[in-house]
Motif scaffolding. Structure first.
Motif, PDB file in Angstrom:
ATOM      1  N   PRO A   1       4.254   7.048  -4.615  1.00  0.00           N
ATOM      2  CA  PRO A   1       4.382   7.921  -5.799  1.00  0.00           C
ATOM      3  C   PRO A   1       3.304   9.005  -5.811  1.00  0.00           C
ATOM      4  CG  PRO A   1       4.311   5.592  -6.410  1.00  0.00           C
ATOM      5  CD  PRO A   1       4.006   5.659  -4.935  1.00  0.00           C
ATOM      6  N   ARG A   2       2.051   8.588  -5.394  1.00  0.00           N
ATOM      7  CA  ARG A   2       0.972   9.584  -5.375  1.00  0.00           C
ATOM      8  C   ARG A   2       1.284  10.714  -4.414  1.00  0.00           C
ATOM      9  NH1 ARG A   2      -4.822   6.481  -5.448  1.00  0.00           N
ATOM     10  NH2 ARG A   2      -4.353   5.005  -7.095  1.00  0.00           N
ATOM     11  N   MET A   3       1.846  10.238  -3.258  1.00  0.00           N
ATOM     12  CA  MET A   3       2.204  11.226  -2.247  1.00  0.00           C
ATOM     13  C   MET A   3       3.231  12.220  -2.802  1.00  0.00           C
ATOM     14  SD  MET A   3       1.185  11.453   0.860  1.00  0.00           S
ATOM     15  CE  MET A   3       1.605  12.071   2.466  1.00  0.00           C
ATOM     16  N   ILE A   4       4.198  11.597  -3.466  1.00  0.00           N
ATOM     17  CA  ILE A   4       5.250  12.448  -4.041  1.00  0.00           C
ATOM     18  C   ILE A   4       4.651  13.396  -5.074  1.00  0.00           C
ATOM     19  CG2 ILE A   4       7.326  12.431  -5.517  1.00  0.00           C
ATOM     20  CD1 ILE A   4       8.019   9.765  -3.977  1.00  0.00           C
ATOM     21  N   VAL A   5       3.758  12.819  -5.891  1.00  0.00           N
ATOM     22  CA  VAL A   5       3.088  13.650  -6.911  1.00  0.00           C
ATOM     23  C   VAL A   5       2.346  14.794  -6.237  1.00  0.00           C
ATOM     24  CG1 VAL A   5       1.210  13.689  -8.581  1.00  0.00           C
ATOM     25  CG2 VAL A   5       2.920  11.884  -8.659  1.00  0.00           C
ATOM     26  N   MET A   6       1.630  14.422  -5.110  1.00  0.00           N
ATOM     27  CA  MET A   6       0.864  15.433  -4.406  1.00  0.00           C
ATOM     28  C   MET A   6       1.769  16.564  -3.906  1.00  0.00           C
ATOM     29  SD  MET A   6      -1.221  15.243  -0.877  1.00  0.00           S
ATOM     30  CE  MET A   6       0.126  15.945   0.004  1.00  0.00           C
ATOM     31  N   LEU A   7       2.904  16.089  -3.304  1.00  0.00           N
ATOM     32  CA  LEU A   7       3.834  17.092  -2.768  1.00  0.00           C
ATOM     33  C   LEU A   7       4.372  17.989  -3.896  1.00  0.00           C
ATOM     34  CD1 LEU A   7       5.768  15.095  -0.045  1.00  0.00           C
ATOM     35  CD2 LEU A   7       4.199  17.016   0.258  1.00  0.00           C
ATOM     36  N   ILE A   8       4.662  17.315  -4.999  1.00  0.00           N
ATOM     37  CA  ILE A   8       5.178  18.102  -6.142  1.00  0.00           C
ATOM     38  C   ILE A   8       4.132  19.122  -6.575  1.00  0.00           C
ATOM     39  CG2 ILE A   8       5.802  17.976  -8.593  1.00  0.00           C
ATOM     40  CD1 ILE A   8       7.172  15.277  -7.896  1.00  0.00           C
ATOM     41  N   ILE A   9       2.878  18.621  -6.670  1.00  0.00           N
ATOM     42  CA  ILE A   9       1.790  19.522  -7.089  1.00  0.00           C
ATOM     43  C   ILE A   9       1.680  20.694  -6.111  1.00  0.00           C
ATOM     44  CG2 ILE A   9      -0.716  19.747  -7.284  1.00  0.00           C
ATOM     45  CD1 ILE A   9      -0.757  16.989  -8.532  1.00  0.00           C
TER      46      ILE A   9
ATOM     47  N   VAL B   1      -4.288  16.461  -3.290  1.00  0.00           N
ATOM     48  CA  VAL B   1      -4.991  15.524  -2.407  1.00  0.00           C
ATOM     49  C   VAL B   1      -5.868  14.582  -3.217  1.00  0.00           C
ATOM     50  CG1 VAL B   1      -6.752  15.344  -0.613  1.00  0.00           C
ATOM     51  CG2 VAL B   1      -4.884  16.982  -0.374  1.00  0.00           C
ATOM     52  N   SER B   2      -6.521  15.165  -4.206  1.00  0.00           N
ATOM     53  CA  SER B   2      -7.428  14.325  -5.002  1.00  0.00           C
ATOM     54  C   SER B   2      -6.657  13.239  -5.734  1.00  0.00           C
ATOM     55  CB  SER B   2      -8.205  15.192  -5.984  1.00  0.00           C
ATOM     56  OG  SER B   2      -7.346  15.645  -6.989  1.00  0.00           O
ATOM     57  N   VAL B   3      -5.385  13.514  -5.985  1.00  0.00           N
ATOM     58  CA  VAL B   3      -4.545  12.513  -6.645  1.00  0.00           C
ATOM     59  C   VAL B   3      -4.400  11.285  -5.751  1.00  0.00           C
ATOM     60  CG1 VAL B   3      -2.224  12.079  -7.558  1.00  0.00           C
ATOM     61  CG2 VAL B   3      -3.336  14.269  -7.973  1.00  0.00           C
ATOM     62  N   LEU B   4      -4.433  11.542  -4.419  1.00  0.00           N
ATOM     63  CA  LEU B   4      -4.291  10.429  -3.478  1.00  0.00           C
ATOM     64  C   LEU B   4      -5.406   9.403  -3.625  1.00  0.00           C
ATOM     65  CD1 LEU B   4      -3.186  12.306  -0.242  1.00  0.00           C
ATOM     66  CD2 LEU B   4      -1.774  10.936  -1.774  1.00  0.00           C
ATOM     67  N   GLY B   5      -6.498   9.860  -4.169  1.00  0.00           N
ATOM     68  CA  GLY B   5      -7.589   8.937  -4.439  1.00  0.00           C
ATOM     69  C   GLY B   5      -8.376   8.559  -3.200  1.00  0.00           C
ATOM     70  N   ILE B   6      -8.360   9.405  -2.155  1.00  0.00           N
ATOM     71  CA  ILE B   6      -9.160   9.122  -0.963  1.00  0.00           C
ATOM     72  C   ILE B   6     -10.614   9.402  -1.315  1.00  0.00           C
ATOM     73  CG2 ILE B   6      -9.576   9.779   1.446  1.00  0.00           C
ATOM     74  CD1 ILE B   6      -6.542  10.735   1.345  1.00  0.00           C
TER      75      ILE B   6
ATOM     76  N   LEU C   1     -12.740  12.403   0.277  1.00  0.00           N
ATOM     77  CA  LEU C   1     -12.101  13.685   0.011  1.00  0.00           C
ATOM     78  C   LEU C   1     -12.395  14.216  -1.401  1.00  0.00           C
ATOM     79  CD1 LEU C   1     -10.491  14.844   2.305  1.00  0.00           C
ATOM     80  CD2 LEU C   1      -8.393  14.305   1.065  1.00  0.00           C
ATOM     81  N   GLN C   2     -12.457  13.250  -2.300  1.00  0.00           N
ATOM     82  CA  GLN C   2     -12.674  13.570  -3.709  1.00  0.00           C
ATOM     83  C   GLN C   2     -13.872  14.532  -3.902  1.00  0.00           C
ATOM     84  OE1 GLN C   2     -10.337  11.553  -4.941  1.00  0.00           O
ATOM     85  NE2 GLN C   2     -10.536  11.424  -7.138  1.00  0.00           N
ATOM     86  N   GLU C   3     -14.897  14.175  -3.207  1.00  0.00           N
ATOM     87  CA  GLU C   3     -16.140  14.943  -3.350  1.00  0.00           C
ATOM     88  C   GLU C   3     -15.972  16.379  -2.868  1.00  0.00           C
ATOM     89  OE1 GLU C   3     -20.754  14.712  -1.933  1.00  0.00           O
ATOM     90  OE2 GLU C   3     -19.432  13.007  -1.454  1.00  0.00           O
ATOM     91  N   TYR C   4     -15.302  16.469  -1.682  1.00  0.00           N
ATOM     92  CA  TYR C   4     -15.095  17.819  -1.132  1.00  0.00           C
ATOM     93  C   TYR C   4     -14.254  18.691  -2.053  1.00  0.00           C
ATOM     94  CZ  TYR C   4     -17.393  16.944   3.288  1.00  0.00           C
ATOM     95  OH  TYR C   4     -18.326  16.710   4.220  1.00  0.00           O
ATOM     96  N   VAL C   5     -13.267  18.028  -2.609  1.00  0.00           N
ATOM     97  CA  VAL C   5     -12.385  18.769  -3.504  1.00  0.00           C
ATOM     98  C   VAL C   5     -13.160  19.315  -4.696  1.00  0.00           C
ATOM     99  CG1 VAL C   5     -10.480  18.554  -5.135  1.00  0.00           C
ATOM    100  CG2 VAL C   5     -10.290  17.578  -2.843  1.00  0.00           C
TER     101      VAL C   5
ATOM    102  N   GLY D   1       0.848  -1.219   0.000  1.00  0.00           N
ATOM    103  CA  GLY D   1       0.000   0.000   0.000  1.00  0.00           C
ATOM    104  C   GLY D   1       0.872   1.254   0.000  1.00  0.00           C
ATOM    105  N   PHE D   2       1.902   1.210   0.878  1.00  0.00           N
ATOM    106  CA  PHE D   2       2.792   2.361   0.930  1.00  0.00           C
ATOM    107  C   PHE D   2       3.446   2.606  -0.419  1.00  0.00           C
ATOM    108  CE2 PHE D   2       6.685   4.609   2.266  1.00  0.00           C
ATOM    109  CZ  PHE D   2       6.073   5.660   2.949  1.00  0.00           C
TER     110      PHE D   2
END
Lengths: 422, 546, 234
Positions: free
Chosen positions: C25-33, C99-104, C107-111, C19-20
């Motif tokens: 990568p998503r996390m990294i992508v998120m941070l980059i974003i 955050v939405s990239v994380l796919g939670i 959260l998606q809806e709120y975003v 899972g990690f």
């Protein structure tokens, strides 16, 4: 070009029939049937007396009269078809009328008259107010001769005034134009004046016609153009002016037409007026000025009250227009009793200059700036009244002269605030 | 062979005014004469005029150019003999040209035998032929005509120790027409000339025949009485003979001289002439139309006489002060050009020798209602000499050619009665008949053409006139009509091109034919008829319905 | 038992690791974003600030009275405030994007709701600004007119105009934002009614002279002259 849309086909046809003229007399009218006939007769008498040989035309620019003014004008023609007046004239004297719009528009009448003067290549163009019931045949000669014979470009009138007539003229317009443009023209905003064909043509090509502001006060704009453009100006004493000016009763309208336009003119003419210091007299024909001492019934208390209310109520507005020192000075004056009331010349001059500078920077809407000056002017008018209550005509002229001196002295202050404010 | 005396001939006539002395010298004495005049009749005939008006040619001391007559029944020896006159008259008639003689009836020369007798003693039978008085206070309200030379209308006669009355120069005593003997004698004089065959008289200074105290001594009813008497005799004994009045008066004051067709046949329209000159310079038709409006109707058998210039000054008596000042400033800046109340100049110099203006003025002269008079020399555009005294500047020798004395005389130039015009613009070498005859476009040729057109229709002489009033006041327009013939005359008084819209709806359907080139102009419709006119241009249109 | 635990643990750790490994990568992508978003938002802020300075926004806000309001609240200038606001909106937007990239799932809806809300926020801000501007302009116009017509309570009149205008624009803002619509409607109704009522009373008491004057002028024309100012200005 302006003329293309300005002149109707019918008017153009009439102008073709008139042909080239030496002198053009313009009469802007709107429902003036009551007074127009004697005025035209007097004009004609003036022409026949002093300019019997010149080719003259009377052009009436009408703003949609419904009382038959244009008909009265055209029926006054002196020609070989019908000469109702039974006066003898050497040549045909056309009297032409055109309606420039179905309702009066500021400046449009003057523009029509100037366009006709330009088209007919008039050497002199004189405008006469249709409600000047005190007009005399000699007025025409006094206005036209300097232009026609002596190569002046503009002749502004001097009237025999009542003591407290023309408070705005004497307390603001004259001192300010004089200090700004350096020429001592007593009536920068007149309903009777004469200009040369050259000035008419130049002024017609001016861009002021595209600007609503200056169109409203086209007459004062014309004077300013003449002063700023180094045209040769002079003054002629006419006589008693019965109804000093149209719309004179409405102070706000009068200030918009004059002060607003004067302030606006400062923007473009900065290079010219900033270099002028002091003022010089213009040649004057006849009396320099004349004052009739007639008591005026004015509610002094009311004037004072309006001034004080203005200062109090408009404080937030004044704060963005005036300097703190001027404002506090005003507040001090507002607290004075009617009998001790005094709005000194230097404070008044500073007030006007600060207003002019704020107008230039558009700190708030320009119209609001002019409106805000109204109550302050009332205060100055009251002082003028109180100061001169017991004075003779000569002394009044002296006090106006000293006010002008203040304006001229404080001109550097205007330049300072002009550049200073953001 | 006298020309048949048809009545009304003067209505369609064109008169050529000649002074015998100035026209042609046949005997080389430097003065024109009747033989010389007769030699030049071919020229007059070619010009196309139908009558000649001769200025006084009677014996005279010539102190007023012949207007001071000392014998009414013969010819001044300078001009020839009565026989010469008869020959001239006959050859004129042979060419269809009538002859009008000038009769100065108001006064005589102080050298006339009548006056010599009258002044010789207070009880001479002819004493009553002139107006005598012991004081100079009578007829106080009478104006002086020659204000430049005369102080009073009375002159002192040292011989009979009393004053005599004179309206003109003091050497021209007025005859007393209250005296029946004078009237009878004057009729005998007229009869003398009519029997010789002359076709009419121009009577000089008519308004002044009778004097009455407390009046202006002009236009008096008694004067009209005298005229009616003469006219009656003329009509009875010489039907067809014409009487022309010289009376410098306003049109309304002139009207009585026509009577009910029982006084004069013709009278000069004095006020019109200065106004034509004025209208031209003002570029405004107003002066002309105004004076025409003030001109009263005259009996059908009568006619106005129109002229541009004559042997006198361009008289400004019949204008207002403003108008006179204007005329002086415009036409006589140089004070030497002025004389009495007038301007002593010829047509061409008055109009700055501008051919267009000369043509326009002649065009108006020929088309306004009346019989036109052409002053000799004006048909070629002769100039004047303002440095000669009195009105002699406009009475210089006729310029026939560029040769010796301009073809006027073979005498030594110094011997001529008057120096000819010599300057490079108007002198005889530049302006003369011979050179103008040669070119088709000379003023002379043009004048001939104009006269020919004028004579082509009776409209101009006898037709009615109606002025149109287009809004453009620089355009003078009138319609002449007689029977079915209608002419439209349009004159541009302006020095610039003009557009004019004419309301011709009344003539809808007609086409216009321009008379000089005979070209057709568009048909008249409902819309205003638009014409564009060049500077000083004029059109004569004949209206034709086709 | 032990094996089972070990196996479960291994499985769990494996899953966690998986899972990690899956999220990293998503996390990294998120941070980059988020980082790129910060940079972009900062650039955006600088751009907006300079645009606002160029267009002299401060003067406009001064005209509308906003500057004064901010000063009273000890806030920075309107230009600074607006550019900071833009910065935060932009950055938050980018973070949410990340955050939405994380796919939670939740959260998606709120975003997406946040992004849907953005235009409304802008519209309401513009309305607020224009409303304040108009309120200030009209209140000044009324004040000047009232003073020049020599009316008694001109200050009050002008303030009422300003209040009405402000309330009106605020209610519009809330309407657009969709916040407490009902409450705002009622509150606006009450406030507006109160102001109107107050004005009516004020006019009734203060304006009775004016009304009389008006009627007199209309009906008794003869009296008019005396009431006018007798100084003719020109």
């Amino acid at each position: 070009m302006a003329e293309e849309t300005l002149l109707t086909d019918d008017f153009l046809r009439q102008l073709i029939n008139v042909g080239e003229v030496d002198i053009l007399v313009g009469l802007p009218t709107h429902n003036n049937a009551k007074t127009i006939e004697p005025v035209i007769r007097t004009i004609q008498a003036g022409i026949l007396k002093c300019f019997p040989r010149e080719r003259v035309v009377i052009i009436n620019a009408d703003g949609g009269s419904v009382d038959g003014t244009p008909e009265r004008v055209t029926s006054a023609s002196i020609d070989d078809v019908w000469n109702a007046s039974k006066v003898y004239a050497l040549r045909t004297l056309h009297s032409v009328s055109t309606q420039y719009a179905p309702s009066p528009e500021p400046g449009a009448a003057l523009r029509t008259i100037l366009a006709a003067a330009d088209l007919l290549r008039a050497k002199a163009c004189v405008v006469v107010s249709p409600d000047s019931t005190t007009i005399e045949p000699d007025w025409l000669q006094r206005l036209v001769r300097p232009v026609y014979n002596d190569n002046f470009d503009m002749v502004s009138p001097i009237y025999r005034r009542q003591k407290f007539d023309g408070a705005l003229m004497r307390n603001l317009l004259y001192p300010m134009t004089r200090a700004i443009y350096g020429r001592r023209i007593l009536e920068p905003y007149a309903s009777e004046f004469a200009i040369s064909g050259r000035l008419a043509t130049d002024f017609l090509a001016n861009e002021i016609w595209n600007n609503d502001w200056s169109r409203t006060g086209a007459e004062i704009c014309l004077t300013i153009t003449a002063m700023a453009g180094k045209y040769r100006g002079c003054q002629a004493f006419l006589g008693t002016k019965a109804q000093p000016n149209r719309g004179a009763r409405d102070l706000l309208a009068a200030m918009r037409q004059t002060v607003g336009v004067l302030f606006s003119s400062l923007d473009n003419n900065f290079p010219i007026w900033s270099a002028i210091a002091g003022s010089e007299p213009v040649p004057t024909i006849g009396a320099q000025s004349e004052v009739v001492l007639e008591p005026a019934r004015v509610d002094r208390k009311r004037l004072k009250e309006m001034f004080a209310t203005g200062v109090a109520e408009l404080e937030p507005i004044f704060r963005s227009i005036l300097s703190p020192s001027t404002l506090s000075e005003l507040q001090r004056i507002a607290s004075l009793d009617v009998n001790d009331f005094n709005y000194p010349a230097d404070v008044w001059a500073k007030t006007v200059f600060e207003f002019a500078a704020s107008h230039h920077k558009s700190v708030i809407s320009r119209d609001h700036i002019v409106q805000a000056l109204v109550p302050l002017f009332r205060g100055r008018a009251l002082t003028f009244l109180l100061e001169n209550r017991e004075r003779s005509g000569e002394d009044i002229e002296k006090s106006v002269e000293s006010l002008c001196g203040e304006f001229e002295r404080l001109k550097p202050y205007l330049l300072e605030v002009w550049a200073d404010r953001k | 062979m006298p020309l048949e005396r048809q009545s009304g001939w003067y209505k369609d006539a064109i008169i050529y005014q000649i002074h015998v002395r100035t026209f042609n010298d046949s005997n080389g004495d430097g003065i024109g004469d009747f033989q010389g005049l007769a030699q030049r009749l071919d020229y007059v005939q070619e010009l196309g005029v139908s009558a000649i008006w001769l200025m006084p040619f009677f014996p005279s001391p010539l102190r007023d150019d012949g207007y001071d007559i000392s014998d009414y029944r013969s010819i001044h020896p300078n001009y020839g003999t009565l026989e010469d006159f008869k020959i001239f008259l006959e050859s004129a008639h042979d060419r269809g040209i009538r002859v009008i003689v000038e009769l100065v009836a108001n006064h005589t020369s102080d050298q006339h035998p009548w006056f010599l007798e009258s002044r010789s003693s207070q009880d001479n039978p002819k004493r009553g032929w002139y107006v005598w008085a012991d004081t100079d206070t009578k007829y106080r309200g009478t104006r002086i005509i020659f204000i430049d030379t005369e102080m009073s209308n009375w002159a002192w006669d040292p011989i009979s120790k009393s004053y005599y009355w004179h309206r003109f120069f003091s050497h021209q005593p007025d005859l007393n027409y209250d005296n029946p003997a004078v009237r009878e004698e004057m009729w005998n004089v007229m009869k003398f000339w009519l029997e010789l065959g002359v076709d009419g008289f121009r009577l000089d200074a008519v308004p002044y025949l009778i004097e009455r105290d407390g009046t202006s001594c002009e236009n008096l009813p008694e004067t009209h009485e005298v005229i009616r008497e003469l006219r009656k005799k003329v009509d009875e004994q010489f039907p067809g003979a014409m009487l022309l009045a010289e009376a410098n008066q306003w049109p309304a004051d002139l009207r009585p001289y026509f009577g009910n067709g029982d006084e004069f046949h013709m009278a000069f329209h004095f006020p019109l002439m200065p106004r034509m000159f004025m209208g031209l310079r003002l570029e405004d038709r107003k002066p002309i139309t105004e004076i025409m409006q003030q001109t009263p109707e005259i009996p059908a058998s009568c006619q106005w006489c129109l002229f541009l210039r004559n042997h006198d000054e361009l008289t400004l008596e019949m204008v207002t002060d403003i108008e006179r000042d204007y005329m002086y400033d415009i036409y006589a800046r140089d004070k030497t050009m002025r004389l009495n109340l007038g301007i002593r100049r010829r047509l061409a110099p008055l109009l700055d020798n501008d051919r267009r203006r000369i043509e326009l003025m002649n065009g108006m002269l020929m088309s306004l209602p009346g019989t036109p008079i052409i002053y000799y020399g004006d048909e070629i555009g002769m100039g004047d000499n303002i440095y000669l005294g009195d009105r002699n500047g406009v009475r210089t020798p006729m310029q026939w050619s560029g040769g010796w004395n301009g073809g006027f005389s073979i005498a030594d130039p110094e011997r001529l009665y008057s120096p000819p015009i010599l300057n490079p613009v108007y002198g005889y070498q530049a302006v003369n008949v011979l050179s103008q005859k040669r070119t088709e476009h000379s003023l002379l040729s043009w004048m001939k053409h104009l006269i020919q057109i004028r004579r082509s229709s009776a409209v101009f002489g006898s037709g009615s006139i109606e002025f149109l009033h287009p809004a453009n006041h620089r355009i003078l327009v009138y319609v002449r009509q007689l029977g079915k013939e209608t002419f439209l005359i349009v004159n541009n008084l302006s020095s610039a091109a003009q557009a004019v819209e004419l309301d011709l709806r009344r003539y809808k359907g007609n086409i216009l034919i321009e008379m000089f080139g005979k070209n057709v102009f568009p048909r008249v419709g409902d819309l205003p008829y638009l014409l564009t006119m060049g500077p000083y241009q004029f059109y004569w249109f004949r209206l034709r319905r086709i | 038992m032990r094996e089972i635990i070990v196996a479960e643990l291994t499985q769990a750790s494996q899953e966690l690791a998986r899972g990690f490994a899956h999220y990293l990568p998503r996390m990294i992508v998120m941070l980059i974003i988020a980082f790129v978003g910060w940079v972009l938002a900062y650039l955006f802020k600088v751009l907006v600030r300079s645009i606002l300075r160029l267009t002299r926004f401060s003067k406009l806000s001064e005209n509308s009275g906003a500057t004064q309001l901010l000063k009273q609240a000890a806030l920075p200038s309107s230009t600074e405030l607006l550019s900071r606001f833009i910065f935060w909106v932009a950055w938050v937007g980018f973070i949410l994007l990340g955050v939405s990239v994380l796919g939670i799932v939740g959260l998606q809806e709120y975003v997406s709701r946040f992004f849907l809300f953005l235009p409304r926020l802008f519209v309401s801000l513009v309305i607020l600004f224009l409303g304040l501007l108009a309120a200030s302009f009209f209140s000044r116009a009324v004040l000047l007119a009232a003073v020049n017509a020599n009316l008694r309570s001109s200050r009050l009149l002008s303030i009422s105009i300003r209040v009405i205008n402000s309330i009106f624009s605020l209610s519009m803002v809330f309407e657009v934002l969709g916040v407490a619509e009902q409450t705002m409607l009622i509150a606006f109704g009450i406030a507006f009614g109160a102001v109107m009522f107050g004005l009516a009373i004020a006019f009734g008491i203060g304006g009775k002279d004016l009304a009389r004057e008006f009627l007199e002028r209309r009906l008794v024309t003869g009296k008019r002259e005396e009431k006018e100012d007798e100084l003719s200005p020109l």
